[in-house]
Write an enzyme that holds these catalytic residues in place. Structure first.
Site, PDB file in Angstrom:
ATOM      1  NE  ARG A 240      -4.132  -1.759   0.127  1.00  0.00           N
ATOM      2  CZ  ARG A 240      -4.163  -2.827  -0.652  1.00  0.00           C
ATOM      3  NH1 ARG A 240      -3.157  -3.054  -1.489  1.00  0.00           N
ATOM      4  NH2 ARG A 240      -5.178  -3.658  -0.610  1.00  0.00           N
ATOM      5  CD  GLU A 269      -2.966   2.761  -7.137  1.00  0.00           C
ATOM      6  OE1 GLU A 269      -3.964   2.021  -7.321  1.00  0.00           O
ATOM      7  OE2 GLU A 269      -1.950   2.385  -6.551  1.00  0.00           O
ATOM      8  CG  HIS A 289      -2.672  -1.488  -7.477  1.00  0.00           C
ATOM      9  ND1 HIS A 289      -3.202  -0.565  -6.610  1.00  0.00           N
ATOM     10  CD2 HIS A 289      -2.673  -2.664  -6.795  1.00  0.00           C
ATOM     11  CE1 HIS A 289      -3.522  -1.140  -5.465  1.00  0.00           C
ATOM     12  NE2 HIS A 289      -3.200  -2.425  -5.555  1.00  0.00           N
TER      13      HIS A 289
END
Length: 321
Positions: A240, A269, A289
């Site tokens: 994270r 994002e 990601h």
């Protein structure tokens, strides 16, 4: 029981639920192109008269749960059920299940692939080759792109849960010494060394972050820790972004205090300007990601969640239909 499934679920998993628990309505989010928002999920639950929900990324907000307080369970096909209002579910006595370690193998393999790619200078070598730079008799590539082996590098894990421990087992054959920081892990292979957070950062060739987002971990890794890293060390974050103070990481990269970084997560994002400064840095290997994005992960989450649900609900009288 009537179960609305919006998570990707394989055919065998759906049949298993039907045989054990009752009717299944399958409305996965993927053909929709994005997770269902609050309004869309409310409509789906109402239209299907669902008595239970299996979700992945959908917005299971306080309002959604408040409108359906009689749900028998909420299943979340994620490592952490961060898209669900857990406080509201607890208030309504709705059990919430999730799928820890569903993507452990995927993330561990991506760690190996991208760390080796970075330290072997694979990407600049590929760009050099496709750019037509190979001249007759020259040894430019041999000299310019000579990299390092993973073998013998000390790997420090910040967080030593399922993913960190799987990586540790995978690299045991290289071999790589493993040290870790995790106050919650008390039983572990004696081949691994449990140290303080500061010792992990200062004594590792590769520092890899495997932390959930909590009030304690948010912004936990800042300049004090990053500046303890060796000049030739690699920083890895496939967990994270918000557990790392990105300004401190960017500063270390731009001023050459660390060798580079492997990153799969970002504060924003899609990324903002600062994120892109990090992403575009020549000593950063960045991916969007996708460390946990494999086809097999969907099979893993089906197996993990069905095992939990069938163990509890198929054994309860009156809940199988």
């Amino acid at each position: 029981m009537r179960i609305l499934v919006t998570a990707p679920y394989n055919e065998n998993g759906l049949k298993e639920l039907e045989n054990a628990l009752g009717e299944v309505i399958y409305k996965p989010w993927k053909p929709h192109g994005r997770a269902y928002n609050e309004e869309e999920l409310l409509s789906l639950l109402k239209d299907t008269a669902a008595e239970a929900l299996i979700t992945e990324h959908d917005h299971v907000t306080r309002n959604v749960i408040g409108h359906f307080p009689e749900l028998k369970f909420i299943g979340v096909c994620r490592g952490t059920p961060s898209n669900v209002s857990l406080e509201t579910a607890a208030e309504k006595n709705i059990p919430v299940f999730h799928t820890p370690a569903r993507n452990a193998q995927a993330v561990a393999e991506m760690f190996l692939a991208n760390v080796i790619t970075l330290i072997r200078n694979t990407l600049p070598a590929h760009a050099w080759l496709t750019g037509g730079n190979w001249e007759e008799g020259a040894h430019t590539s041999y000299l310019e792109f000579k990299g390092n082996e993973l073998a013998g590098k000390t790997i420090g894990m910040v967080g030593f849960g399922a993913i960190g421990q799987l990586i540790a087992r995978l690299v045991s054959g290289f071999p790589c010494p493993i040290r870790f920081y995790d106050p919650f892990v008390t039983t572990f292979d004696p081949a691994f060394q449990k140290l303080s957070l500061e010792e992990v950062f200062s004594g590792s060739d590769i520092v890899s972050v495997h932390l959930p987002v909590t009030s304690e971990t948010r912004g936990m890794i800042g300049a004090d820790l990053i500046n303890r890293m060796r000049p030739g060390a690699i920083f890895v974050n496939t967990a994270r972004a918000v557990v790392v103070q990105r300004e401190a990481l960017l500063d270390a990269l731009e001023n050459g205090r660390i060798r580079g970084a492997v990153l799969d997560v970002f504060d924003h994002e899609p990324p903002d300007e600062i994120d892109y400064r990090i992403i575009r840095h020549p000593r950063v290997l960045a991916t969007p990601h996708i460390a946990g994005a494999t086809h097999e992960v969907e099979d893993h989450h089906v197996n993990i969640l069905n095992k939990q649900l069938l163990a509890i609900f198929s054994a309860k009288t009156g809940l199988s239909q």
